[in-house]
Design an enzyme around this catalytic site. Structure first.
Site, short mmCIF file in Angstrom:
data_model
loop_
_atom_site.label_atom_id
_atom_site.label_comp_id
_atom_site.label_asym_id
_atom_site.label_seq_id
_atom_site.Cartn_x
_atom_site.Cartn_y
_atom_site.Cartn_z
N LEU A 100 -44.25 -30.13 17.34
CA LEU A 100 -43.42 -31.32 17.58
C LEU A 100 -42.13 -31.24 16.75
O LEU A 100 -42.00 -30.40 15.87
CB LEU A 100 -44.23 -32.57 17.22
CG LEU A 100 -45.51 -32.76 18.06
CD1 LEU A 100 -46.38 -33.86 17.47
CD2 LEU A 100 -45.18 -33.05 19.51
N PRO A 101 -41.15 -32.09 17.03
CA PRO A 101 -39.86 -31.99 16.33
C PRO A 101 -39.94 -32.16 14.81
O PRO A 101 -39.26 -31.45 14.08
CB PRO A 101 -39.03 -33.10 16.97
CG PRO A 101 -39.61 -33.26 18.33
CD PRO A 101 -41.09 -33.06 18.15
N LYS A 203 -40.81 -21.66 5.80
CA LYS A 203 -40.01 -21.73 7.02
C LYS A 203 -38.66 -22.41 6.75
O LYS A 203 -37.61 -21.97 7.24
CB LYS A 203 -40.77 -22.50 8.11
CG LYS A 203 -39.96 -22.75 9.39
CD LYS A 203 -39.54 -21.46 10.07
CE LYS A 203 -38.57 -21.69 11.23
NZ LYS A 203 -39.19 -22.32 12.39
N LYS A 272 -32.13 -30.12 10.26
CA LYS A 272 -33.36 -30.72 9.74
C LYS A 272 -34.04 -29.76 8.76
O LYS A 272 -34.51 -30.16 7.69
CB LYS A 272 -34.31 -31.05 10.89
CG LYS A 272 -35.65 -31.64 10.44
CD LYS A 272 -36.75 -31.38 11.46
CE LYS A 272 -37.18 -29.94 11.47
NZ LYS A 272 -38.34 -29.67 12.35
#
Length: 327
Positions: A100-101, A203, A272
């Protein structure tokens, strides 16, 4: 910056100093009650869909997506079944995978599943999420006897389609071993990097380095173009020298020089990840002037170019200010 996708007032260092994730009861590594694994996949976006397709090729799979039409189309193509809700999905599988985002979205979906969770299940979160929310979710699930592994990936949609992604796993060894067998469906390089949240931290830092590379390569190549060095010649030298990177070897030749600008990974999502990386650096009290500057430049790029452009299009901003195209 926009920090809506993280739960407030928690730091990475503070989380490490906390009591830690409660020990969830171990389920059968072959699945609940000895059954073969049945996978529930939530999130059929740009990279989620090809990962889910490879999973569905190896395991019985149930899918749920906020846009129901995507789930139905996927089921028709792959033979997977469609659940009506996250709770309905969770009730019928041994392992849940989310892509998911943001971590906030994962948290909400996990909560929406309610009492559908049962002892011995495992949640593998493929989202490029934030470590703190992941650790909190792991604690919440552990109280139900459910395991959690954060497993963000690198390699883009092409890597997902080819089954050649790099997968960074964070979590307890027993759950990671179970997760490794499943993510092997789409992962060529699978690394257990550390405890819960470590996958997401890794990440975020990796993607922060991508952002820095895009900015530095864009500026350098624009300057070389202005002194008369064609991009192809500059890249021929750089890619046989110490300044090479994935940005110079693949992204710029394939997208910038050709002026194709395909949209595979939104600039807003890379921003993000920069946001998360800055939090990790700040919470660990590591100086971060370079990555902090990249955050500011990408914030400006997002404001100028919009949320839907591809991450490589940040170079358009450099070109505009330099008054030249990198060709």
């Amino acid at each position: 910056g926009d920090r809506a996708d993280r739960r407030p007032d928690h730091g990475w260092v503070a989380a490490k100093k906390a009591a830690g994730v409660a020990k969830a009861d171990v389920g059968d590594q072959q699945g609940i009650n000895g059954m073969a694994e049945k996978i529930g996949f939530i999130g059929l976006g740009a990279i989620g869909r090809p990962m889910a397709k490879r999973v569905a090729g190896k395991f019985p799979t149930v899918v749920w997506n906020r846009t129901a039409a995507k789930a139905k189309e996927f089921a028709k193509e792959t033979g997977a079944t469609v659940a009506d809700s996250p709770a309905a999905l969770v009730k019928q599988v041994t392992v849940v995978m989310t892509c998911l985002p943001t971590s906030r979205d994962v948290w909400q979906v996990a909560q929406a599943a309610g009492d559908g969770w049962h002892k011995g299940q495992l949640l593998i979160d493929l989202t490029s999420g934030d470590p703190i929310t992941s650790r909190e979710l792991a604690k919440d699930l552990a109280a139900k006897g459910v395991g959690f592994v954060d497993a963000p990936v690198s390699g883009g949609t092409a890597g997902a389609e080819a089954g050649k992604l790099t997968v960074m796993l964070g979590g307890e060894e027993r759950w990671v071993k179970q997760a490794e067998l499943i993510v092997a469906a789409f992962g060529a390089k699978i690394v257990h990097v550390g405890p819960g949240g470590a996958g997401h931290a890794t990440k975020a830092i990796n993607n922060a380095l991508l952002a820095v590379n895009l900015l530095a390569a864009g500026e350098g190549l624009a300057a070389l173009r202005k002194v008369g060095v064609p991009a192809a010649k500059a890249l021929e030298v750089i890619n046989a020298s110490s300044g090479r990177s994935n940005v110079t070897e693949n992204l710029i030749p394939q997208r910038v020089v050709t002026r194709k600008w395909p949209r595979t990974f939104r600039l807003a999502l890379l921003f993000k990840d920069l946001d998360i990386a800055n939090d990790v650096l700040r919470d660990t009290e590591v100086p971060h002037e370079t990555i902090g500057l990249a955050w500011r430049l990408f914030a400006e790029g997002r404001k100028t170019l919009g949320d839907d452009v591809d991450h490589v299009e940040i170079i358009k901003l450099i070109e505009k200010r330099a008054g030249i195209e990198i060709t």
